[in-house]
Write an enzyme that holds these catalytic residues in place. Structure first.
Site, PDB file in Angstrom:
ATOM      1  N   ASP A 110       0.803  -1.226   0.000  1.00 30.52           N
ATOM      2  CA  ASP A 110       0.000   0.000   0.000  1.00 30.52           C
ATOM      3  C   ASP A 110       0.832   1.269   0.000  1.00 30.52           C
ATOM      4  O   ASP A 110       0.418   2.296  -0.521  1.00 30.52           O
ATOM      5  CB  ASP A 110      -0.961   0.014   1.188  1.00 30.52           C
ATOM      6  CG  ASP A 110      -0.246   0.311   2.499  1.00 30.52           C
ATOM      7  OD1 ASP A 110       0.625  -0.480   2.891  1.00 30.52           O
ATOM      8  OD2 ASP A 110      -0.561   1.337   3.128  1.00 30.52           O
ATOM      9  N   ASP A 119       5.868   0.377   3.114  1.00 35.04           N
ATOM     10  CA  ASP A 119       6.155  -0.868   3.833  1.00 35.04           C
ATOM     11  C   ASP A 119       5.759  -2.066   2.970  1.00 35.04           C
ATOM     12  O   ASP A 119       5.457  -1.916   1.790  1.00 35.04           O
ATOM     13  CB  ASP A 119       5.436  -0.884   5.186  1.00 35.04           C
ATOM     14  CG  ASP A 119       3.946  -0.570   5.039  1.00 35.04           C
ATOM     15  OD1 ASP A 119       3.400  -0.782   3.940  1.00 35.04           O
ATOM     16  OD2 ASP A 119       3.338  -0.117   6.020  1.00 35.04           O
ATOM     17  N   TYR A 136      -5.125   0.440   9.584  1.00 42.16           N
ATOM     18  CA  TYR A 136      -6.251   0.798   8.723  1.00 42.16           C
ATOM     19  C   TYR A 136      -7.608   0.431   9.336  1.00 42.16           C
ATOM     20  O   TYR A 136      -8.429  -0.215   8.689  1.00 42.16           O
ATOM     21  CB  TYR A 136      -6.101   0.143   7.344  1.00 42.16           C
ATOM     22  CG  TYR A 136      -5.058   0.798   6.477  1.00 42.16           C
ATOM     23  CD1 TYR A 136      -5.322   1.999   5.830  1.00 42.16           C
ATOM     24  CD2 TYR A 136      -3.804   0.229   6.314  1.00 42.16           C
ATOM     25  CE1 TYR A 136      -4.366   2.608   5.026  1.00 42.16           C
ATOM     26  CE2 TYR A 136      -2.843   0.831   5.515  1.00 42.16           C
ATOM     27  CZ  TYR A 136      -3.127   2.020   4.869  1.00 42.16           C
ATOM     28  OH  TYR A 136      -2.188   2.620   4.083  1.00 42.16           O
ATOM     29  N   GLU A 140       5.912   9.893   2.914  1.00 38.40           N
ATOM     30  CA  GLU A 140       5.463   8.561   2.508  1.00 38.40           C
ATOM     31  C   GLU A 140       4.386   8.691   1.438  1.00 38.40           C
ATOM     32  O   GLU A 140       3.526   9.566   1.510  1.00 38.40           O
ATOM     33  CB  GLU A 140       4.932   7.762   3.693  1.00 38.40           C
ATOM     34  CG  GLU A 140       4.644   6.307   3.335  1.00 38.40           C
ATOM     35  CD  GLU A 140       4.417   5.421   4.548  1.00 38.40           C
ATOM     36  OE1 GLU A 140       4.587   4.195   4.419  1.00 38.40           O
ATOM     37  OE2 GLU A 140       4.068   5.957   5.619  1.00 38.40           O
TER      38      GLU A 140
END
Length: 533
Positions: A85, A88, A237, A486
């Site tokens: 996603d 990572d 999430y 990120e």
């Protein structure tokens, strides 16, 4: 009849030569501003950089290698593939599904433009990389594997995906441990994708639709927040909004895919209970889908469908909430619900990865402007009616800000323009490529050797949209500043459609200017010719 002398012929030929020369250089003269075509091309490269699994022969991001080839092995299921996603290496089902839904919606709205830009094949590949994985993950009608990897373990390591030593434990939802949000969002993704593939691959389209229908039924019948069933996702999430928005979202996409009245009935009967006509929202993201639901429901009204009085009335309630969201983005609400803006004009919702909310708003504004134009309507805001072109103009300003028209003069789309983030918080991009150095990078070694280095990443994460600047338009390009540096797949996905739309508009504008300039030059040429006769 008058005769033209040799000298006049020379003058006429010179003018004609200048006219033809002008035609040859005019396209170059007309070009200016931002290159939306380049932005779109780079966007698709980012999805290739995020691929997990066995990479295909035509992989263009060559600094990536095969990874996660044993995913699902512990549980006896093949979960190889899909997308990481962000920076990572955990495969989270909810944001991955939202990414595919938004990619599909982008292509459904602007597929023709993407085809004209010769990127349609890459668009289908990006969508299919996700849907192929969802097919694998949906092993039974009421079983969906929703995560591979452990977020906590992963965050203690800084390794290339090709070197992963962290747990690849897989997590699933089923009738004993249901998860309505992720089941419904995956259903929405597969339903939307089924429409995309309907013409080019009817068999695949039907396969996706069957999975979507089963997953929707599962998520609706066994209702539960998925972070209560899958505790490993709690810190990463969890869905703050619950599952009502995802169930309405999935029903809408299934209605578009099937045109079945039962999904329309479901949408309208659950509109109030699930918050679709009750929640006035000022953000749209992988978690909170209400604005997307409301905009998509509004489209049903503006398409000129043969609706009943009750259907029209209910859909108007959805549209009212959609307009609240859109007006809040434009600063056209009279109360305190307008979205904040930075001094440079960027929408600002919150500090962590703010651009995810900007891209969502930009896409919805762009799409809704087209819906309004197509039905010859205006946006109804408390501050007064707003024409479609104003929505599009503001959406363009947000896209342009992302691409570099901002106080920092920095493109937040990596690899675009002369200046962009070079220390993106991303394990694979920030470590030496496996194909260059096959030496193993250990868990802690990556932190010591690569993470803490204040140098540019050795690999450019082309097409990634990072978290973006703070409320004062400031950006700290530092690998450890993950709130800003990120990037996530769901940041780039909505902009695919926006870039295609903006490039199409630029082409139309350039064509119109060219025709006008040619006409003016020709008139001037003829007037000059007559002056010599």
């Amino acid at each position: 009849m008058m005769e033209i002398t040799n000298g006049e012929k020379i003058i006429s030929r010179s003018a004609l030569f200048f006219f033809l020369y002008f035609l040859s250089i005019q396209p170059m003269m007309a070009r200016g501003g931002l290159d939306y075509r380049d932005a779109l091309t780079k966007s698709f490269l980012y999805f290739e950089a995020q691929r997990s699994g066995h990479l295909p022969y035509n992989q263009r991001v060559t600094w990536r290698g095969h990874s996660g080839l044993t995913d699902g092995l512990e549980q006896g299921v093949d979960l190889v593939g899909g997308y990481y996603d962000a920076g990572d290496h955990v495969k989270f089902g909810l944001p991955m599904a939202f990414t595919i839904t938004m990619l599909s919606w982008s292509i459904l709205e602007y597929g023709t433009e993407v085809k004209n830009m010769e990127e349609y094949g890459h668009a289908l590949e990006a969508i299919k990389w996700g849907t192929d994985y969802f097919i694998k993950a949906h092993t039974q009608p009421n079983v969906l594997w929703v995560q591979v990897g452990d977020g906590d373990a992963d965050h203690y390591c800084w390794q290339r995906p090709e070197d992963m030593t962290t747990s690849r434990h897989a997590y699933r939802i089923d009738t004993d441990n249901p998860g309505s949000e992720v089941a419904a969002e995956t259903a929405a993704a597969m339903a939307a994708a089924s429409i995309v593939f309907k013409q080019s691959d009817p068999h695949y389209s039907q396969l996706l639709l069957r999975h979507a229908q089963q997953l929707f039924k599962f998520g609706d019948k066994y209702r539960r927040k998925y972070d209560k069933s899958v505790r490993a996702v709690k810190s990463y999430y969890p869905s703050v909004s619950g599952y009502g928005d995802e169930l309405l979202w999935a029903a809408l996409w299934l209605h578009r895919a099937t045109d079945s009245d039962r999904y329309m009935k479901y949408l309208l009967e659950n509109a109030k209970a699930f918050g679709g006509t009750e929640w006035a929202i000022t953000e749209f993201s992988w978690d909170i889908k209400y604005a997307g639901v409301q905009v998509l429901a509004s489209k049903l009204l503006m398409e000129g469908r043969n609706l009943t009085k009750n259907q029209t009335s209910k859909l108007e309630e959805f549209r009212s909430k959609a307009e609240h969201y859109l007006c809040s983005c434009l600063g056209k609400n009279k109360d305190e619900s307008n979205v904040r803006r930075t001094p440079g004009g960027l929408l600002f919702v919150r500090q962590w990865n703010n651009l995810q909310y900007v891209v969502g708003a930009t896409f919805l504004l762009t799409a809704f402007s087209d819906y309004l134009s197509g039905s010859n309507q205006q946006l109804r805001c408390p501050a007064g009616p707003v024409p479609a072109k104003e929505l599009l103009s503001f959406a363009k300003s947000q896209a342009d800000y992302i691409l570099g028209s901002n106080p920092e003069g920095l493109s937040y789309l990596v690899g675009f323009g002369p200046k962009y983030p070079t220390q993106v918080h991303h394990r694979a991009a920030s470590t030496v490529a496996f194909k260059e150095d096959k030496g193993f990078i250990g868990c802690i070694q990556g932190f010591d050797v690569w993470y803490t280095r204040r140098i540019e990443n050795p690999n450019v994460l082309t097409g990634a949209i990072v978290g973006g600047p703070n409320a004062l338009d400031a950006f700290d390009d530092r690998r450890g500043n993950y709130m800003q540096t990120e990037a996530c797949t769901y940041n780039t996905a909505p902009m695919v459609g926006v870039f295609a739309k903006l490039y199409h508009l630029e082409q139309q504008k350039e064509k119109q200017q060219k025709e006008e300039q040619q006409g003016q030059l020709f008139v001037g040429l003829m007037q000059g010719q007559r002056s010599w006769i």
